[in-house]
Write an enzyme that holds these catalytic residues in place. Structure first.
Site, mmCIF file in Angstrom:
data_model
loop_
_atom_site.group_PDB
_atom_site.id
_atom_site.type_symbol
_atom_site.label_atom_id
_atom_site.label_comp_id
_atom_site.label_asym_id
_atom_site.label_seq_id
_atom_site.Cartn_x
_atom_site.Cartn_y
_atom_site.Cartn_z
ATOM 1 N N ILE A 361 0.822 -1.213 0.000
ATOM 2 C CA ILE A 361 0.000 0.000 0.000
ATOM 3 C C ILE A 361 0.853 1.259 0.000
ATOM 4 O O ILE A 361 0.316 2.377 -0.046
ATOM 5 C CB ILE A 361 -0.963 0.026 1.207
ATOM 6 C CG1 ILE A 361 -0.188 -0.104 2.525
ATOM 7 C CG2 ILE A 361 -2.003 -1.066 1.085
ATOM 8 C CD1 ILE A 361 -1.067 0.003 3.761
ATOM 9 N N GLY A 364 7.880 3.556 2.349
ATOM 10 C CA GLY A 364 8.433 4.543 3.259
ATOM 11 C C GLY A 364 9.836 4.921 2.865
ATOM 12 O O GLY A 364 10.346 4.515 1.819
ATOM 13 N N LYS A 384 5.199 -2.200 8.170
ATOM 14 C CA LYS A 384 6.330 -1.641 7.443
ATOM 15 C C LYS A 384 7.502 -2.601 7.545
ATOM 16 O O LYS A 384 7.950 -2.940 8.640
ATOM 17 C CB LYS A 384 6.720 -0.273 8.012
ATOM 18 C CG LYS A 384 7.874 0.376 7.252
ATOM 19 C CD LYS A 384 8.166 1.766 7.790
ATOM 20 C CE LYS A 384 9.320 2.407 7.049
ATOM 21 N NZ LYS A 384 9.627 3.750 7.558
ATOM 22 N N ASP A 481 11.266 14.666 6.665
ATOM 23 C CA ASP A 481 10.641 14.156 5.431
ATOM 24 C C ASP A 481 9.139 14.423 5.448
ATOM 25 O O ASP A 481 8.338 13.541 5.165
ATOM 26 C CB ASP A 481 10.916 12.665 5.269
ATOM 27 C CG ASP A 481 10.702 12.191 3.828
ATOM 28 O OD1 ASP A 481 10.673 13.047 2.922
ATOM 29 O OD2 ASP A 481 10.555 10.978 3.607
#
Length: 690
Positions: A361, A364, A384, A481
Site C-alpha cells: 500500500i 516509506g 512496514k 521528510d
C-alpha cells in the site's frame, strides 16, 4: 580403508561443505505462459489477472490515472563472469491496447528488464516505469509501445515503438503504422523482441498474426552488455493519465541463449592409471607404489585434523551468530518495552499473505508498507518492512526509538514490532483513507475530493503535531521528510503524521547537527540543501509546501509544457500581482471562505520563505490557524538567496563538525535580497559551520 579411498572421501567432504568450489557456469533460462495464473508472477499497482489474461491498468468507463506492472518472480542471469559472456535473449507476447472512448487514448505499455523486482512507476507518460519525482532512480532496458505523443519526451507520434534505457527519452523509435499495425486497434498484436549480443543488435517485430514477419518494425544497433549485469527481472508495465485506455497481455514466452553448456563432472578421456582401482585382484606392490601410498597416508594424517578443525570452526561460528541474534533480540525487548506488543513473525507473514506484492500500500523512506489482515481478531493493520541493509537497520532503530515514546492524536499510532528471521518489522494502525497525496491527486478522479473543511483541518492537525515535536517533547524531534505522501488520513480525514525513518533527535539547547541531506525534492529548504543542517525551520519549510499543496491542489514540482514549475514560485508570483486567490484549487469550485483561503496561502508562503529567520515557529503557525495570532507580513516579491563562492566543495566538508572546523569563523555568507512595493532592502548573515 585404503589411504587412497580415505583421501577421496575427505575431498568429497571438502567439496560438500564448499571448501572446494567447482566452476559454476551461468545457465540459459526459458519459460512460457500460454495463459496466466498467479504462479511465478507478481502483480504490482493496478494490474490484475482475469480469465488467464493480465490487465495492467484499470478497466474503467470514466477517464482515470493508473499504473501497473507484472514481473516474473525468478531472477534471470544475463551475464556470466566466468566466461565474460552476455546472453542474447528473445521474447514473444501478445498484447492489446483498447479503449471505450476512442478520443481518450494514452499512454501505452512496455516490456522491461530491470535489476529491481519492485518496478512500478507513475501514471502518464512515465508508462508505469519510472517515478515522476525521481526520474533517474529506476534502472531498466525497455521497449515501449507508446500511444500518446509527449513532446517533452521527443515522441514522434501517438503510435510508436521505442527502445528506452534508464530514461523515457527513447534511443530510437519507429512507427508501426507504416507496416499497417495500429497499436490502438484493440486487436491482439503479437510482438517479438530479439537481442543478438554477438551482433550488437536489438529488433522488434509486430504482427496481427502468429507468424513472425521478415522485416522488423524497429532495429537498433546497440550493445546491452553494460546494462545487463548481475541479477535482473523481466516484466511489463503500463499507465494512463486521464484516459480509459486498457492494456492487456494474453500470453508470454521468454528465453536467453549464448551461455556455454555446464562442464561434465567426469572426464573419462583424461583418467590416469593411478585413479583406477582394481577389484578382486591382488597386485604386488612395488617400492614406488609403497612410497606413493605413504605420501597419501601422510596427506590424510594432515588433512584429516585440518578438516575437522574447519568443521568445528564453522559450528562455532554458527553458534556465536545465533547467540548474537538472541542477544540482539533481547536488547530490542529491553529497550522497547514501551511498545504495545511484540508480534510473531509467522503471524505477520500470514496476515500479509507472505508479504505478497498485491498487499503493498506504500513505500516509506527505508521500507515497504503492506496491508495486513489478522484473521484471528478480524482487524487490519499496516506493516512496514525495512530493507535488509545497514541503512534499513539504522532507520528502523531510529523510527522505533523515536516514535515509541511519542503520544499525539495526529501521529500514526505504533501497535508493535517484530525482529525475527532477519526481518525488521513495524506494525501501525491502518489508515482507511490512505495518504494525503493520494486524496489530492488520485481520488478526485474517482469522485472523492477533499472539501474545504477537511483541508483546513489537515493544516491545523499537521501544525499541532509539529508544534508538539518541536516544542513539547523532551528532545526536539526533527522529522526531515514532511510531505503529502507521509501524511495519512483516518476514517474522518484527520491527518496523522507517519514515517519517522529519517527523523533526528536534538537537545533543546544544542546547535543543529550536520547530516547528509535527506528528504524529497520540492519539500527541502534551500539552506538544508546547501549545508545539510536539519533544524525545526527546515520542517517548517516543508510544512509550508504541504499547506500550499492542500490549498492549490498542485504538486510541489509540476511539468507545464517543456518546463518544470515550482509551486512556491508560482504562488508567490500570483501574490506579487495581487491575485493570490487565483492559486486556489479550481476543483473546489470556489466552495470555500475566501479570507480563510487567502490566510492559508499566505501562511504557506511565510513558512516557505527562503530566509529561515523569517519563518514562523510551528507554535506560531498553530496560533495563526486558531485565530490567536496575526498573520506574518509576506513580501510581494519572493526573497532570493545568493550563496558566496566559498561554499564547501565536498561532502566531508559539509558534514564535518570536528574541532578544526569549529575554530573557523564562518563558512560562507548567505545574502537574502527582499523586494517590496515600498522599498528594496537586503541583509546578510554569516553561517557558521558549527
Amino acid at each position: 580403508m585404503r589411504p587412497r579411498k580415505g583421501f577421496i572421501i575427505i575431498l568429497f567432504f571438502f567439496a560438500s561443505f564448499g571448501f572446494l568450489d567447482p566452476v559454476v557456469l551461468a545457465e540459459n533460462t526459458s519459460f512460457e505462459f500460454p495463459s496466466f495464473n498467479f504462479r511465478n508472477i507478481s502483480l504490482l499497482g493496478d494490474s490484475y489477472l482475469r480469465n488467464g489474461v493480465i490487465g495492467l491498468t484499470r478497466s474503467v468507463d470514466v477517464p482515470t490515472s493508473s499504473a501497473g506492472s507484472i514481473i516474473y518472480n525468478n531472477p534471470i542471469t544475463f551475464f556470466d563472469p566466468e566466461t565474460n559472456i552476455t546472453a542474447s535473449f528473445s521474447t514473444k507476447f501478445a498484447f492489446s491496447i483498447n479503449n471505450v472512448n476512442p478520443s481518450s487514448f494514452g499512454d501505452g505499455l512496455t516490456f522491461f528488464i530491470s535489476p529491481s523486482n519492485q518496478t512500478l512507476g507513475s501514471p502518464g507518460g512515465y508508462l508505469g516505469l519510472v517515478n515522476s519525482s525521481q526520474l533517474t532512480s529506476n534502472k531498466f532496458v525497455a521497449v515501449e509501445f507508446d500511444t500518446r505523443m509527449d513532446s517533452h519526451l521527443n515522441d514522434p507520434s501517438e503510435n510508436h515503438v521505442g527502445l528506452d534505457i534508464d530514461s523515457m527519452n527513447s534511443i530510437k523509435t519507429a512507427e508501426p503504422i507504416v507496416q499497417g499495425i495500429d497499436l490502438k486497434s484493440g486487436n491482439f498484436i503479437t510482438a517479438w523482441i530479439d537481442y543478438k549480443n554477438e551482433q550488437g543488435k536489438l529488433m522488434v517485430f509486430l504482427s496481427y498474426y502468429s507468424l513472425k514477419p521478415e522485416k522488423p518494425t524497429l532495429s537498433v544497433d546497440i550493445s546491452l552488455s553494460n546494462y545487463l549485469k548481475g541479477i535482473m527481472y523481466v516484466g511489463f508495465s503500463a499507465s494512463t493519465e486521464g484516459s480509459t485506455e486498457l492494456h492487456q497481455i494474453q500470453n508470454w514466452s521468454f528465453q536467453t541463449s549464448g551461455f556455454l553448456a555446464p562442464r561434465p563432472n567426469l572426464q573419462p578421456h583424461n583418467v590416469s592409471d593411478n585413479s583406477v582401482t582394481a577389484v578382486g585382484v591382488d597386485i604386488p606392490k612395488t617400492g614406488s607404489s609403497k612410497k606413493h601410498e605413504k605420501k597419501l597416508g601422510l596427506g590424510v594424517a594432515i588433512a584429516g585434523p585440518a578438516f575437522f578443525f574447519v568443521v568445528l570452526s564453522v559450528l562455532v561460528y554458527v553458534s556465536v551468530k545465533k547467540l548474537r541474534d538472541v542477544r540482539r533480540q533481547k536488547i530490542f525487548r529491553t529497550d522497547f518495552v514501551a511498545c504495545p506488543r511484540e508480534y510473531n513473525y509467522k503471524e505477520l507473514k500470514l496476515a500479509t499473505k507472505g508479504f505478497h506484492p498485491s498487499r503493498i500500500i506504500g513505500h516509506g523512506s527505508f521500507g515497504t508498507v503492506y496491508k495486513a489482515f489478522f484473521i484471528s481478531t478480524g482487524t487490519i493493520a499496516a506493516v512496514k518492512r525495512s530493507r535488509h541493509s545497514h541503512d534499513g537497520k539504522t532507520e528502523f532503530l531510529a523510527e522505533l526509538s523515536i516514535i515509541a515514546g511519542l503520544r499525539h492524536k495526529n501521529l500514526v499510532q505504533l501497535q508493535g514490532w517484530c525482529v525475527e528471521k532477519g526481518e525488521l518489522l513495524l506494525v501501525y494502525e491502518f489508515m482507511p483513507n490512505g495518504s494525503l497525496d493520494k486524496m489530492l491527486y488520485l481520488e478526485p478522479e474517482r469522485g472523492h475530493l477533499l472539501n474545504w473543511s477537511h483541508r483546513v483541518n489537515i493544516a491545523i492537525g499537521l501544525a499541532s503535531v509539529l508544534s508538539y515535536l518541536h516544542q513539547e517533547c523532551e528532545q526536539i524531534v526533527i522529522h526531515r521528510d514532511i510531505k503529502a505522501g507521509n501524511i495519512l488520513l483516518d476514517g474522518n480525514f484527520n491527518p496523522r503524521l507517519g514515517d519517522f525513518g529519517l527523523a533526528k533527535l536534538m537537545d533543546h539547547d544544542k546547535s543543529p547537527v550536520s547530516t547528509l541531506t535527506a528528504g524529497t525534492m520540492g519539500y527541502l529548504a534551500p539552506e538544508y540543501l546547501q549545508y545539510g543542517k536539519a533544524t525545526e525551520k527546515t520542517d517548517v519549510f516543508s510544512y509550508g509546501v504541504v499547506v500550499l499543496e492542500v490549498a492549490c491542489g498542485r504538486r510541489p514540482i509540476e511539468r507545464e509544457g517543456t518546463k518544470m514549475v515550482n509551486l512556491v514560485d508560482w504562488v508567490w508570483g500570483l501574490h506579487s500581482q495581487g491575485k493570490i486567490i487565483e492559486a486556489a484549487d479550481k476543483r473546489l469550485k470556489e466552495e470555500f471562505i475566501e479570507e480563510e483561503m487567502k490566510k492559508l496561502l499566505l501562511l504557506g508562503l511565510s513558512c516557505a520563505n527562503p530566509d529561515s529567520a523569517d519563518r514562523p515557529s510551528m507554535r506560531r503557525v498553530l496560533q495563526i490557524l486558531n485565530n490567536e495570532a496575526a498573520c506574518l507580513p509576506v513580501p510581494k516579491l519572493k526573497p532570493s538567496l545568493i550563496f558566496s563562492c566559498s561554499l564547501p566543495l565536498s561532502i566531508d566538508e559539509i558534514v564535518s563538525d570536528g574541532e578544526e572546523d569549529n575554530k573557523r569563523n564562518s563558512m560562507c555568507e548567505i545574502k537574502i535580497v527582499s523586494d517590496s512595493e515600498e522599498s528594496n532592502t537586503s541583509h546578510s548573515m554569516c553561517v557558521d559551520k558549527d
